[in-house]
Scaffold this motif. Structure first.
Motif, PDB file in Angstrom:
ATOM      1  N   SER A 275      -9.253  -8.101   6.129  1.00 63.91           N
ATOM      2  CA  SER A 275      -7.897  -8.021   6.667  1.00 63.91           C
ATOM      3  C   SER A 275      -7.426  -9.375   7.175  1.00 63.91           C
ATOM      4  CB  SER A 275      -7.805  -6.961   7.764  1.00 63.91           C
ATOM      5  OG  SER A 275      -8.674  -7.263   8.816  1.00 63.91           O
TER       6      SER A 275
ATOM      7  N   VAL B 216      -0.206  -3.565   4.271  1.00 68.70           N
ATOM      8  CA  VAL B 216      -0.300  -2.249   4.905  1.00 68.70           C
ATOM      9  C   VAL B 216       0.673  -2.096   6.073  1.00 68.70           C
ATOM     10  CG1 VAL B 216      -2.670  -1.810   4.141  1.00 68.70           C
ATOM     11  CG2 VAL B 216      -2.265  -2.939   6.345  1.00 68.70           C
TER      12      VAL B 216
ATOM     13  N   TRP C 113      -5.700  -7.697  -2.322  1.00 70.93           N
ATOM     14  CA  TRP C 113      -4.970  -7.766  -1.067  1.00 70.93           C
ATOM     15  C   TRP C 113      -3.711  -6.910  -1.191  1.00 70.93           C
ATOM     16  CZ3 TRP C 113      -7.119  -9.328   3.170  1.00 70.93           C
ATOM     17  CH2 TRP C 113      -8.110 -10.303   3.132  1.00 70.93           C
ATOM     18  N   ARG C 114      -3.524  -5.978  -0.249  1.00 73.18           N
ATOM     19  CA  ARG C 114      -2.356  -5.104  -0.220  1.00 73.18           C
ATOM     20  C   ARG C 114      -1.706  -5.195   1.157  1.00 73.18           C
ATOM     21  NH1 ARG C 114      -2.907  -0.986  -4.299  1.00 73.18           N
ATOM     22  NH2 ARG C 114      -0.755  -0.509  -3.761  1.00 73.18           N
TER      23      ARG C 114
ATOM     24  N   GLU D 252      -4.626  -5.937   3.845  1.00 68.07           N
ATOM     25  CA  GLU D 252      -5.974  -5.377   3.811  1.00 68.07           C
ATOM     26  C   GLU D 252      -6.479  -5.460   2.380  1.00 68.07           C
ATOM     27  OE1 GLU D 252      -8.375  -1.233   4.825  1.00 68.07           O
ATOM     28  OE2 GLU D 252      -6.203  -1.270   4.953  1.00 68.07           O
ATOM     29  N   ARG D 253      -7.756  -5.819   2.236  1.00 68.91           N
ATOM     30  CA  ARG D 253      -8.344  -5.859   0.893  1.00 68.91           C
ATOM     31  C   ARG D 253      -8.772  -4.428   0.548  1.00 68.91           C
ATOM     32  NH1 ARG D 253      -9.889  -9.401  -2.790  1.00 68.91           N
ATOM     33  NH2 ARG D 253      -9.758 -11.279  -1.562  1.00 68.91           N
ATOM     34  N   ILE D 254      -8.109  -3.876  -0.474  1.00 72.52           N
ATOM     35  CA  ILE D 254      -8.359  -2.502  -0.914  1.00 72.52           C
ATOM     36  C   ILE D 254      -8.741  -2.549  -2.386  1.00 72.52           C
ATOM     37  CG2 ILE D 254      -7.338  -0.207  -1.243  1.00 72.52           C
ATOM     38  CD1 ILE D 254      -5.336  -0.962   1.034  1.00 72.52           C
TER      39      ILE D 254
ATOM     40  N   ARG E 193       6.883   3.280   3.210  1.00 71.43           N
ATOM     41  CA  ARG E 193       6.995   2.456   2.002  1.00 71.43           C
ATOM     42  C   ARG E 193       8.376   2.533   1.365  1.00 71.43           C
ATOM     43  NH1 ARG E 193       3.230   1.182  -2.740  1.00 71.43           N
ATOM     44  NH2 ARG E 193       4.517   1.495  -4.564  1.00 71.43           N
TER      45      ARG E 193
ATOM     46  N   ARG F 136       0.452   3.625   1.797  1.00 68.28           N
ATOM     47  CA  ARG F 136       0.547   4.055   3.204  1.00 68.28           C
ATOM     48  C   ARG F 136       1.223   2.990   4.096  1.00 68.28           C
ATOM     49  NH1 ARG F 136      -4.880   1.969   3.307  1.00 68.28           N
ATOM     50  NH2 ARG F 136      -5.254   1.012   5.327  1.00 68.28           N
ATOM     51  N   LEU F 137       1.983   2.073   3.486  1.00 69.83           N
ATOM     52  CA  LEU F 137       2.663   1.011   4.225  1.00 69.83           C
ATOM     53  C   LEU F 137       3.443   1.566   5.419  1.00 69.83           C
ATOM     54  CD1 LEU F 137       3.709  -2.076   4.157  1.00 69.83           C
ATOM     55  CD2 LEU F 137       5.770  -1.057   3.239  1.00 69.83           C
TER      56      LEU F 137
ATOM     57  N   SER G   2       0.837  -1.196   0.000  1.00 71.58           N
ATOM     58  CA  SER G   2       0.000   0.000   0.000  1.00 71.58           C
ATOM     59  C   SER G   2       0.878   1.255   0.000  1.00 71.58           C
ATOM     60  CB  SER G   2      -0.873  -0.012   1.264  1.00 71.58           C
ATOM     61  OG  SER G   2      -1.470   1.241   1.474  1.00 71.58           O
TER      62      SER G   2
END
Length: 136
Positions: A85, A124, A121-122, A115-117, A54, A41-42, A39
């Motif tokens: 999640s 985070v 799936w990403r 998290e599913r965004i 990130r 925003r990791l 993500s």
């Protein structure tokens, strides 16, 4: 919370498959592939406890000139937290040689939070904790 045994292999659609692909991309140092999964925003919690973002994670996992051996991952678990999640945790030994050719081996407990965004799936959050030699 359901725990999925490590032996179950999921498709690239589910968190298990995406997690395994994430591990493989890190092993290969595939920056573009890693960027596609993490993500924007990791949050990355390093082995020294620093909280970074990130770019720091990408720099740490795509070091030019380093060569990694396949990761030895044990005690892998998936903890699902609803439909959106999941946490993937385990014990990993990472070895290889750095850009100077020096050999290394380290064992880490890790936690990857997915998290599913927008239907994908990403990653985070990533946290790594060095493990004492006596626990390896």
């Amino acid at each position: 919370m359901a725990i999925t045994p490590a032996a179950s292999l999921g498709s690239s659609d589910d968190v298990d498959g995406v997690s395994r692909r994430f591990d493989d991309l890190q092993y290969r140092g595939d920056r573009a592939g890693i960027e596609a999964i993490v993500s924007p925003r990791l949050r990355y919690i390093t082995g020294t406890g620093d909280v970074r973002g990130r770019e720091a994670f990408l720099a740490a996992t795509t070091v030019s000139g380093s060569r990694l051996n396949p990761f030895d991952i044990r005690e892998r678990e998936i903890v699902r937290m609803g439909d959106r999640s999941a946490a993937v945790l385990g014990l990993a030994t990472i070895s290889g040689s750095d850009a100077s050719g020096r050999r290394f081996s380290r064992t880490l407990r890790y936690l990857d939070l997915f998290e599913r965004i927008d239907g994908r799936w990403r990653v985070v959050l990533v946290q790594v904790t060095p493990v004492a030699a006596s626990l390896r």
